[in-house]
Motif scaffolding. Structure first.
Motif, PDB file in Angstrom:
ATOM      1  N   LEU B  75      25.221  35.039 -97.126  1.00 53.58           N
ATOM      2  CA  LEU B  75      24.531  36.326 -97.040  1.00 53.58           C
ATOM      3  C   LEU B  75      23.329  36.219 -96.096  1.00 53.58           C
ATOM      4  CD1 LEU B  75      24.562  37.585-100.736  1.00 53.58           C
ATOM      5  CD2 LEU B  75      25.543  38.755 -98.766  1.00 53.58           C
ATOM      6  N   ALA B  78      24.626  35.976 -92.603  1.00 53.61           N
ATOM      7  CA  ALA B  78      25.168  37.265 -92.150  1.00 53.61           C
ATOM      8  C   ALA B  78      24.029  38.206 -91.784  1.00 53.61           C
ATOM      9  CB  ALA B  78      26.034  37.869 -93.241  1.00 53.61           C
ATOM     10  N   GLN B  79      22.986  38.203 -92.599  1.00 52.54           N
ATOM     11  CA  GLN B  79      21.834  39.061 -92.341  1.00 52.54           C
ATOM     12  C   GLN B  79      21.167  38.697 -91.017  1.00 52.54           C
ATOM     13  OE1 GLN B  79      20.292  41.661 -93.417  1.00 52.54           O
ATOM     14  NE2 GLN B  79      18.161  41.429 -92.763  1.00 52.54           N
ATOM     15  N   GLN B  85      18.850  43.573 -88.555  1.00 55.07           N
ATOM     16  CA  GLN B  85      19.953  44.037 -89.381  1.00 55.07           C
ATOM     17  C   GLN B  85      19.418  44.471 -90.742  1.00 55.07           C
ATOM     18  OE1 GLN B  85      24.116  42.423 -88.101  1.00 55.07           O
ATOM     19  NE2 GLN B  85      23.167  41.061 -89.557  1.00 55.07           N
ATOM     20  N   HIS B  86      20.192  45.342 -91.406  1.00 55.26           N
ATOM     21  CA  HIS B  86      19.800  45.769 -92.748  1.00 55.26           C
ATOM     22  C   HIS B  86      20.897  45.557 -93.757  1.00 55.26           C
ATOM     23  CE1 HIS B  86      15.938  47.228 -91.537  1.00 55.26           C
ATOM     24  NE2 HIS B  86      16.490  47.804 -90.483  1.00 55.26           N
ATOM     25  N   LEU B  87      21.620  44.439 -93.583  1.00 52.39           N
ATOM     26  CA  LEU B  87      22.619  44.092 -94.589  1.00 52.39           C
ATOM     27  C   LEU B  87      21.929  43.893 -95.954  1.00 52.39           C
ATOM     28  CD1 LEU B  87      25.621  43.240 -94.928  1.00 52.39           C
ATOM     29  CD2 LEU B  87      24.860  40.900 -94.574  1.00 52.39           C
ATOM     30  N   TYR B  93      16.522  40.125 -99.633  1.00 50.16           N
ATOM     31  CA  TYR B  93      16.546  38.890 -98.851  1.00 50.16           C
ATOM     32  C   TYR B  93      15.692  37.817 -99.509  1.00 50.16           C
ATOM     33  CZ  TYR B  93      16.349  35.798 -94.808  1.00 50.16           C
ATOM     34  OH  TYR B  93      16.460  34.722 -93.979  1.00 50.16           O
ATOM     35  N   SER B 479      14.405  39.460 -90.977  1.00 53.06           N
ATOM     36  CA  SER B 479      15.008  39.823 -89.691  1.00 53.06           C
ATOM     37  C   SER B 479      14.082  39.380 -88.563  1.00 53.06           C
ATOM     38  CB  SER B 479      15.253  41.334 -89.617  1.00 53.06           C
ATOM     39  OG  SER B 479      14.014  42.011 -89.722  1.00 53.06           O
TER      40      SER B 479
END
Lengths: 119, 679, 211
Positions: B75, B78-79, B85-87, B93, B479
């Motif tokens: 995760l 991926a972020q 990004q705003h996963l 986070y 981020s």
């Protein structure tokens, strides 16, 4: 019996019950501890300006150490047990003292003018 | 029954006590439960006190937590694939990286070390179990329940979010009002109890229960490293526990340890945490060092180079690790004198590790190398740990660290030493010991794929982080901006992370594939690798009683010298077939301690108390009562179930026709084979 | 049949220290005793942390309430300290009695130890209540938190010790504590003495050495 060699204060006869000897030794140790405690407490009655000296603190720590060692050696039987136990426990104690003295030093605890957590 | 009881010293026929029933009569604990007797099924696992099953449970639970922590890592990656990004939200986070670190340190690396220590160490010293088998069971259940409790935070308001180290005052209720940090705090107190009790257990086992003839300097290196690790745990966990109680009192009861308004100093937490935290990282790596030290000689067909140096450097690392903790605090304002002192001590601690690297290399040098999967992972550890160690040395230079700290350069360092070091070592250990534990080998081809994909993925993930860190990318930021110039290396790292995930999938597939294929293959036998230490002279999988008879040890690598000797010109020659020196599978009538309910019952009460502390103090009462009831049941339970089918049959304690001892005197014929637990 | 070979039932061979498993230990020290000493070693690290915290926080920040050192009643605490010290004597007499096979004396001295320990705890409770009435509670300031945490941890350890002593007494009354199992009592005694020496440390460092 190992305890028979533990102290020169004991008069040991073969005919004596070793349990009674051992118990007498315990009572004697307790009496010494009580006397030391009385001495420590008596310092409370000393003048206040004497109490705030470094010598006072050191003297109390010396008394404390004697009591500590006496209880471990006699009541906790370290003097008469295998030496490894003494090594193990006192090493742990030495580690604790060393590490925490270092922590206090990091806080400049022993430099009154420079302490990180002031009065 | 009384005619089988030897005369007591008082001269009476049975052990009659002044009051109450004789001890020979089994007492029903609390009048309700007798000891369980099941040998199969889930009940056998739940009540087991067998160190081997406990070791397997530590390992299995750790692998489950590894998947969870790995998903958290994916995760994160991926972020961070692309800027802005705003996963994951910032709050999410924070929880993900905190839980990733906490899980990997406390619920993966430490328990895998415990898994190997529990399974392997008693075998390496020729014992039948650990000193306190029920306490051992309690440890594993406390760990499992503590880990579940910690992760239940995800479902109950969110995970901890202050970093795996949760610095104060950020960890207080003012800045972290959710329950996440409480779950972290209490969960780790519970797992800390598990570690501490385990440490006492394993130290007593190593010191007191070695086979006849096994002096301390004849123990395998893994056992030595286990001993040092357990001493580190014994002394480091209480420091963390003290800090965690202070935090708990602040958060739950309004104390003022980290309350700035009351003049608290945040450095109190940092100091206490890192006094624990630094020995912690050494206790994470030492078991892997031990495994490698035992595997390398097997695959180099040479004894370990400089055994005393390997042992003493491990002990030195254990000692010196206590003097370096504030290198985690170089920029916290401790002042130039403290910084200098800790900078120096940190530089010195590189020395014993360097000794090990040299000794391992020298072991392989000139040896007949067999590049099976375990050796590949060993080489992986040596190279990856060296890289991590080198970046660590750069951290020890305090001015340089001022630039590096809180950047991805640090992240690179500790992943190289913990993943590239500890985890690679564990992977090698899994492949090496799998046949001994489970009775089938893991597939070699899949194993090699596993290694290379893992090595590639690992370096692809964490290599770029050195660069990112030096370019200034900060840790724990959800981020980054497009204009930062971090995008390319982050993309590479994310690809690497998913490659790593693939390698883990290969490993898991290998487990199931190999188990299925094992039916068609011959069994590996006691010694598939032609190994050196005595755990390889017993059947695979290990029988319940471990050894029968307990061997008498005369030298380091005792098993090797039962198989091989040396000619006058120093050539190694085979002197006995493995089948002749290994112990065959047989029906040994060895009395083993009975299983017990009470460890799991006692452990079960702990998370209930913890839930109570967080949600409602009333819950603490039933939780506490369960713990107390568990302890009383434990204390009053009969040491062995006399109805147990595995009864002791007196008889000669050596094998019929055992004449394999050309160079060794007979193995210890024990008068008393019984293992009776007191713990 | 299995219980026939239980370690406690076999005639003890005085030359061989039983690890509790019926066979000799490598160090010559029993498993239980070694285990307890290792545990006590770890407790040094725990109490060291709490004592250090107290030392760092012994003065409250200005204006946040009284310091513990302003409120101490040294004569009172001296008495309770003396009581705890004497409980170490009664503890060791209890162990000695059981080793000698005197179950009555063992129970007597065990009750005495538990009683003395309870007197100590009562003294602590009284002292803490007095402090609260004088305006220093657990949450008052950093010093009070540190003081109550350190002494509270110690008090909990004493209480657990009392519970263990009472349990031993009950086991003995039910006949489950023969002379051969005296080591269990010795090990509980080790714990009890340790709790006493921690108090020796706390009494000097926290109470007697001013400011």
């Amino acid at each position: 019996m190992a305890t028979a060699h533990g102290t020169t204060d004991m008069i040991v006869h073969d005919a004596d019950d070793p349990d009674v000897n051992r118990n007498r030794q315990y009572v004697l140790v307790a009496a010494i501890l009580a006397a030391l405690t009385a001495l420590e407490v008596a310092t409370y009655l000393m003048p206040k300006d004497l109490q705030h000296t470094a010598v006072f603190a050191v003297a109390l720590c010396v008394l404390m150490t004697i009591k500590f060692v006496t209880v471990t050696l006699f009541f906790m039987h370290l003097k008469f047990d295998k030496r490894f136990l003494t090594v193990a426990f006192y090493s742990a104690l030495a580690l604790a003292v060393a590490v925490y003295l270092a922590v206090l030093a990091t806080f400049r605890f022993f430099w009154p003018a420079d302490q990180m957590i002031p009065r | 029954m009384s005619d089988l009881v030897p005369a007591s010293p008082t001269g009476t026929g049975t052990l009659a006590l002044p009051e109450g029933p004789s001890l020979t009569k089994p007492s029903s604990p609390l009048g309700v439960f007798s000891r369980p007797t099941t040998k199969t099924g889930w009940r056998a696992w739940v009540t087991t006190i067998d160190h081997k099953r406990i070791g397997i449970m530590y390992g299995a639970a750790a692998l489950v937590f590894f998947i969870i922590g790995g998903c958290e890592a994916l995760l994160i990656r991926a972020q961070l694939w692309a800027p802005k990004q705003h996963l994951l939200s910032e709050e999410m986070y924070n929880q993900v990286f905190t839980m990733h670190g906490t899980t990997m340190v406390f619920l993966v690396v430490m328990p895998i070390g415990a898994a190997f220590a529990n399974y392997l160490m008693p075998l390496q010293i020729g014992a039948r179990d650990v000193a306190f088998p029920r306490i051992n069971a309690f440890s594993v259940w406390a760990f499992i329940f503590g880990g579940i409790f910690l992760n239940s935070s995800w479902l109950l308001g969110g995970g901890a979010d202050g970093g795996w180290f949760n610095y104060a005052p950020n960890s207080g209720v003012l800045y972290s009002p959710t329950h996440g940090i409480d779950f972290w705090n209490l969960g780790l107190i519970i797992t800390g109890v598990a570690s501490l009790t385990g440490a006492v257990n394993l130290i007593v086992t190593v010191l007191n229960m070695r086979a006849p003839g096994m002096g301390l300097m004849k123990m395998p290196v893994f056992t030595w490293m286990t001993l040092v690790t357990q001493f580190l745990l014994l002394f480091a966990i209480p420091v963390l526990t003290a800090a965690q109680f202070l935090l708990m009192f602040d958060r739950l009861f309004g104390a003022n340890f980290f309350n700035i308004k009351e003049g608290a100093n945040p450095l109190l937490w940092e100091n206490l945490f890192w006094v624990f935290g630094h020995p912690e990282v050494y206790l994470m790596i030492l078991p892997a060092f031990g495994l490698v030290s035992d595997m390398l000689p097997v695959f180099s067909r040479k004894p370990i180079f400089g055994y005393p140096f390997i042992v003493f450097s491990g002990v030195a690392i254990g000692f010196m690790g206590w003097g370096v903790w504030a290198h985690h605090m170089f920029v916290s304002g401790i002042g130039p004198v403290s910084v200098t002192v800790f900078s120096l001590t940190t530089m010195f601690i590189a020395v014993p590790t360097g000794v090990k690297i040299l000794n391992w290399t020298a072991t392989m040098w000139g040896g007949k190398l067999r590049f099976d999967t375990p050796l590949l992972f060993c080489c992986g550890l040596i190279t990856m740990f060296t890289i991590g160690g080198l970046s660590g040395v750069t951290h020890s230079v305090a001015p340089a660290d001022t630039q590096q700290t809180d950047t991805y350069y640090i992240v690179a360092h500790f992943h190289y030493v913990l993943f590239g070091g500890a985890f690679f070592g564990f992977m090698g250990g899994f492949y090496f010991y799998w046949p001994k534990v489970f009775g089938y080998r893991l597939n070699e081809t899949l194993g090699k794929w596993n290694f290379w994909v893992m090595l590639l993925g690992f370096n692809l993930t964490f290599g770029p982080m050195h660069i990112l860190g030096l370019q200034g990318m900060a840790r724990r930021y959800a981020s980054y901006l497009p204009e930062d110039g971090f995008t390319f290396w982050n993309k590479l790292a994310t690809i690497g992370a998913f490659t790593l995930a693939t390698s883990v999938a290969i490993f898991l597939f290998n487990i199931f594939y190999s188990k299925v294929k094992a039916k068609d293959l011959p069994p590996p036998g006691p010694d598939p690798w032609d190994a050196r230490t005595i755990e390889w002279m017993i059947p695979s999988p290990t029988p319940e009683y471990n050894f029968d008879p307990i061997p008498t040890v005369t030298t380091l690598d005792d098993f090797w010298y039962r198989k091989y000797g040396e000619t006058e010109d120093g050539r190694v020659v085979r002197i006995a077939a493995t089948e002749d020196v290994a112990q065959p599978v047989h029906d040994a009538h060895v009395h083993l301690p009975s299983p017990s309910y009470w460890p799991i019952v006692t452990a079960f009460g702990l998370p209930i108390v913890a839930y109570g502390l967080i949600f409602s103090l009333w819950l603490c009462i039933p939780g506490g009562l369960i713990v107390i009831a568990g302890l009383y049941g434990w204390a009053t339970e009969h040491p062995d179930d006399p109805e147990d089918a595995t009864h002791h049959v007196p008889g000669p304690d050596h094998l019929e026709g055992d004449d394999s001892d050309a160079e060794h005197t007979g193995d210890a014929g024990e008068a008393e084979k019984e293992v009776v637990p007191v713990g | 049949m299995a219980s026939a070979t239980h370690a406690a039932v076999t005639a003890p061979d005085p030359d061989v220290v039983h690890g509790g498993h019926g066979y000799a230990t490598n160090t010559g020290i029993s498993n239980t005793k070694l285990g307890m000493w290792l545990f006590l070693g770890s407790e040094c690290l725990l109490f060291g942390g709490l004592i250090s915290t107290y030392l760092l926080y012994r003065h409250p920040a200005p204006g946040t309430g009284p310091a513990p050192s302003e409120l101490y009643d040294i004569p009172f605490t001296s008495i309770t300290s003396f009581v705890l010290l004497m409980s170490s004597l009664t503890m060791v007499l209890a162990v000695s009695a059981l080793e000698g096979g005197d179950h009555f004396k063992f129970r007597l001295w065990t009750v005495a130890t538990a009683l003395l320990g309870s007197v100590f705890i009562s003294g602590q409770v009284y002292e803490f209540t007095a402090f609260v009435h004088e305006g220093m509670g657990f949450t008052t300031n950093r010093s009070s938190s540190a003081f109550f945490t350190l002494t509270g941890f110690h008090g909990v350890h004493v209480t657990i010790g009392i519970v263990m002593l009472v349990s031993l007494l009950l086991f003995s009354l039910r006949g489950h504590l023969p002379r051969e199992r005296a080591e269990v009592v010795e090990v509980v005694g080790l714990y009890w003495h340790f709790v006493d020496i921690v108090w020796i440390l706390i009494f000097t460092v926290v109470y007697l050495i001013p400011g």
